[in-house]
Design an enzyme around this catalytic site. Structure first.
Site, PDB file in Angstrom:
ATOM      1  CB  VAL A 102       7.590  11.587   3.084  1.00  0.00           C
ATOM      2  CG1 VAL A 102       6.913  12.374   1.964  1.00  0.00           C
ATOM      3  CG2 VAL A 102       8.986  11.133   2.649  1.00  0.00           C
ATOM      4  CB  SER A 128       0.766   6.585   8.020  1.00  0.00           C
ATOM      5  OG  SER A 128       0.196   5.362   8.434  1.00  0.00           O
ATOM      6  CB  SER A 129      -0.281   2.229   4.747  1.00  0.00           C
ATOM      7  OG  SER A 129       0.924   2.140   4.023  1.00  0.00           O
ATOM      8  CG  ASN A 171      -2.040   1.030   1.080  1.00  0.00           C
ATOM      9  OD1 ASN A 171      -2.393   1.452  -0.020  1.00  0.00           O
ATOM     10  ND2 ASN A 171      -2.557   1.476   2.192  1.00  0.00           N
ATOM     11  CG  LEU A 172       4.435   0.362  -1.857  1.00  0.00           C
ATOM     12  CD1 LEU A 172       5.462   0.055  -2.945  1.00  0.00           C
ATOM     13  CD2 LEU A 172       5.035   0.127  -0.476  1.00  0.00           C
ATOM     14  CG  HIS A 225       6.075   2.842   1.486  1.00  0.00           C
ATOM     15  ND1 HIS A 225       4.728   3.112   1.534  1.00  0.00           N
ATOM     16  CD2 HIS A 225       6.356   2.120   2.592  1.00  0.00           C
ATOM     17  CE1 HIS A 225       4.208   2.570   2.621  1.00  0.00           C
ATOM     18  NE2 HIS A 225       5.179   1.962   3.286  1.00  0.00           N
ATOM     19  CE  LYS A 232       4.276   6.766   9.701  1.00  0.00           C
ATOM     20  NZ  LYS A 232       3.533   6.045  10.751  1.00  0.00           N
TER      21      LYS A 232
END
Ligand code: PAF
Length: 301
Positions: A192, A201-202, A46-47, A51, A165
């Site tokens: 980021v 975040s995903s 789930n980039l 990532h 993170k």
């Protein structure tokens, strides 16, 4: 277009997706024989842009970049979002190919845990496990350390990169690599953020439109407390207590807000100069974490 070479290796242009351990080991062996260095970017898929920045970072360190995509059951507890965790392999492949990633290692759960996720061997960095996320998610960091050990043993990379993170996770993996004599350079990559400051975040995809308005407050609060410390605020425990209340008043369910030392993750006092402020808080069912790292003798913050 993607073409299937055999049932385990799917190739699209230059990038291959490999799902079993024997195949990825053979590929790495061949790359090593050509004198190439190997970099690993471990992910759960789930980039997002965070990532992709890890891939870009790794391209500066290694000749061959391998991104692993594996939603690790061992790091979720029964009440968490393992079953609903977004699985977006096709979109992930496209993003990674565009980013110049070389191989994806996307094993099944049975490949990684042939005996089921009741793994008989667990890796735990006990000294860093009982605090912060390890306190509220007691099996989480052991699950992470165990799967990262497996990935390190499968890929045997020269370098591996993790986002800042998840700072506690990064420290756990760095410590594990040192303590278990893993000859791997563990790199931390910058957080980021969206334009509004929210750390990517995903899990941000779970947020409602209304929650998305509130979520960036976490980063604002971290920066506010950092500035308060730089301006001379000395009572860290009082600051933590008051900030927990502010987080709650902002609409979150706070889990922790803690000022700790950057290298050892000990509870910090004004005698410490390199600090990390950690926060975890939920918005509805979505748990968000963030942190800010700084030195108290930093100028122009
Ligand atoms: O940070 C993550 O995405 C995961 O915890 C990791 C490091 C890929 C292990 O499953």
């Amino acid at each position: 277009m993607a073409s299937i070479q055999n049932h385990n290796i799917v190739s699209s242009h230059n990038m291959q997706t490999i799902s079993n351990i024997a195949d990825i080991r053979n590929i790495i062996k061949a790359e090593r024989q050509k004198g190439k260095t190997i970099g690993l970017v471990p992910t759960m898929g789930n980039l997002h842009a965070g990532h992709i920045s890890l891939v870009a970072q790794m391209q500066q360190h290694a000749d061959i970049v391998i991104t692993s995509i594996f939603v690790n059951p061992l790091q979720f507890s029964p009440n968490e979002d393992f079953d609903s965790y977004p699985k977006t392999l096709k979109a992930d492949q496209e993003k990674l190919e565009a980013a110049g990633n070389h191989y994806i290692f996307a094993p099944s759960a049975a490949e990684i845990y042939p005996e089921g996720s009741a793994s008989k061997t667990l890796v735990s960095v006990a000294a860093l496990d009982g605090i912060l996320c390890g306190k509220s998610r007691p099996t989480h960091l052991t699950g992470v350390a165990t799967v990262v050990t497996k990935l390190f043993n499968i890929i045997a990379p020269d370098h591996a990169v993790f986002g800042l993170k998840d700072y506690q996770q990064l420290m756990v993996i760095k410590q594990m690599a040192i303590d278990l004599c893993m000859p791997i350079n563990v790199i931390g990559a910058p957080i980021v953020r969206d334009e509004d400051g929210l750390a990517l975040s995903s899990r941000n995809s779970y947020l409602t439109a209304e929650q998305k308005q509130i979520a960036p407050r976490l980063n604002q609060i971290l920066n506010y407390v950092k500035q308060a410390i730089l301006a001379g605020e000395e009572n860290f425990r009082e600051l933590e207590k008051q900030t927990m209340q502010i987080i709650e008043e902002s609409g979150f369910k706070p889990d922790y807000f803690e000022i700790r030392t950057q290298n050892t993750l000990k509870t910090a006092t004004i005698a410490d100069h390199k600090l990390t402020i950690f926060v975890a808080a939920s918005l509805g069912k979505t748990r968000l974490i963030d942190n800010v790292r700084f030195a108290t003798d930093e100028k122009n913050n």
